[in-house]
Design an enzyme around this catalytic site. Structure first.
Site, mmCIF file in Angstrom:
data_model
loop_
_atom_site.group_PDB
_atom_site.id
_atom_site.type_symbol
_atom_site.label_atom_id
_atom_site.label_comp_id
_atom_site.label_asym_id
_atom_site.label_seq_id
_atom_site.Cartn_x
_atom_site.Cartn_y
_atom_site.Cartn_z
ATOM 1 N N LYS A 229 -10.591 -20.503 6.826
ATOM 2 C CA LYS A 229 -10.108 -21.895 7.128
ATOM 3 C C LYS A 229 -9.999 -21.878 8.823
ATOM 4 C CE LYS A 229 -8.445 -24.067 3.222
ATOM 5 N NZ LYS A 229 -7.336 -24.633 2.346
ATOM 6 N N ARG A 264 -7.645 -18.155 -3.472
ATOM 7 C CA ARG A 264 -8.831 -18.844 -3.781
ATOM 8 C C ARG A 264 -9.665 -18.468 -2.699
ATOM 9 N NH1 ARG A 264 -10.860 -23.909 -1.980
ATOM 10 N NH2 ARG A 264 -12.316 -24.716 -3.376
#
Length: 286
Positions: A229, A264
């Site tokens: 991210k 995840r």
């Protein structure tokens, strides 16, 4: 030593044990525009191949999404999400018994996915975007992931602000758990996700990661999704998401230490390796 609590996560007709070790959720984006791997697995045959590869690398479950939720993304009609995801879910289920999660905010898509063989509904809106979603969860007995997001994917990064990000995320998730339970969803079907990168600045994300133990007191499992991210790119100076592996592994190790049950991730085999080390050290078995 690990103080992570053990939970049994009810996902339709299977129970996943959370807490004995860190479970890995492999990401499978069947989209043209996801922030890291958009378009890579848009072809159904490539998507199925990648899912089976992630399983072979050690993934405990596969999270399949047909709509990008990157900052600024536009929504996709339910019919298009179904077209993208259901053939892949059906094929994977015919070839494997691995737990499958459908990453969607739409009840119509979630119901079709469960009928095709999905076990888990990963709703980044925490059952808010579609009034019928809670009914799909309660009727199918699917496992559900409730995530905190400020705004919508299109607007969430437009100057997000909090007085106390951890406290606000806590209160929100507490309310969404209560909402789900009042409508027939069992507590042992619920996992929560603080929503790293969803309506948060770099500082907000860092604070949430530092205070993860505050989110382990709801009597359900905790999932963290920080793989590749923007916050990692901001810290390391890596604009290309594919150059954020080391940073992603650093966050994975930290989250494991702070009580996360599920990670995840895009990079399955590397994350499995680091979590095996972390789990072993935290268990005191080395």
């Amino acid at each position: 030593m690990s103080t992570r609590k053990i939970y049994n996560w009810q996902c339709r007709d299977r129970i996943l044990t959370l807490g004995e070790r860190t479970l890995i959720m492999g990401i499978l984006n069947i989209t043209p525009d996801s922030f890291s791997d958009g378009g890579y697995f848009y072809d159904p045959s490539l998507a199925v191949e990648h899912a089976l590869r992630m399983e072979a690398e050690g993934a405990d479950m596969i999270d399949i999404g047909g709509e990008s939720t990157r900052p600024g993304s536009e929504p996709v009609p339910a019919e298009e999400e179904i077209k993208r995801t259901i053939p892949v879910i059906t094929r994977i289920r015919n070839l494997s018994n691995i737990p499958i999660s459908i990453d969607t905010m739409k009840a119509e898509v979630a119901r079709a996915a469960v009928e095709a063989g999905a076990d888990i509904i990963n709703d980044v809106s925490a059952l808010e975007a579609d009034n019928d979603m809670v009914n799909v969860v309660s009727e199918t007995h699917a496992g559900v992931i409730l995530m905190h997001m400020k705004g919508t994917p299109k607007t969430m990064q437009n100057s997000p602000a909090y007085k106390n990000v951890t406290r606000e995320v806590q209160l929100y998730l507490k309310e969404r758990i209560s909402f789900a339970e009042q409508r027939g969803v069992a507590r042992d079907a619920i996992v929560i996700d603080p929503g790293i990168g969803f309506g948060k600045t770099l500082e907000h994300n860092q604070e949430l990661l530092r205070t993860l133990p505050a989110l382990t007191e709801f009597g359900c499992g905790l999932l963290v999704g920080a793989s590749r991210k923007r916050m990692i790119g901001q810290i390391l100076g890596r604009d290309n998401p594919e150059e954020r592996l080391a940073g992603s592994l650093g966050v994975a190790a930290w989250a494991t230490m702070q009580g996360a049950h599920i990670l995840r991730v895009h990079d399955v085999i590397e994350t499995c390796d680091i979590c095996r080390i972390m789990d072993t050290l935290l268990a005191g078995d080395i």
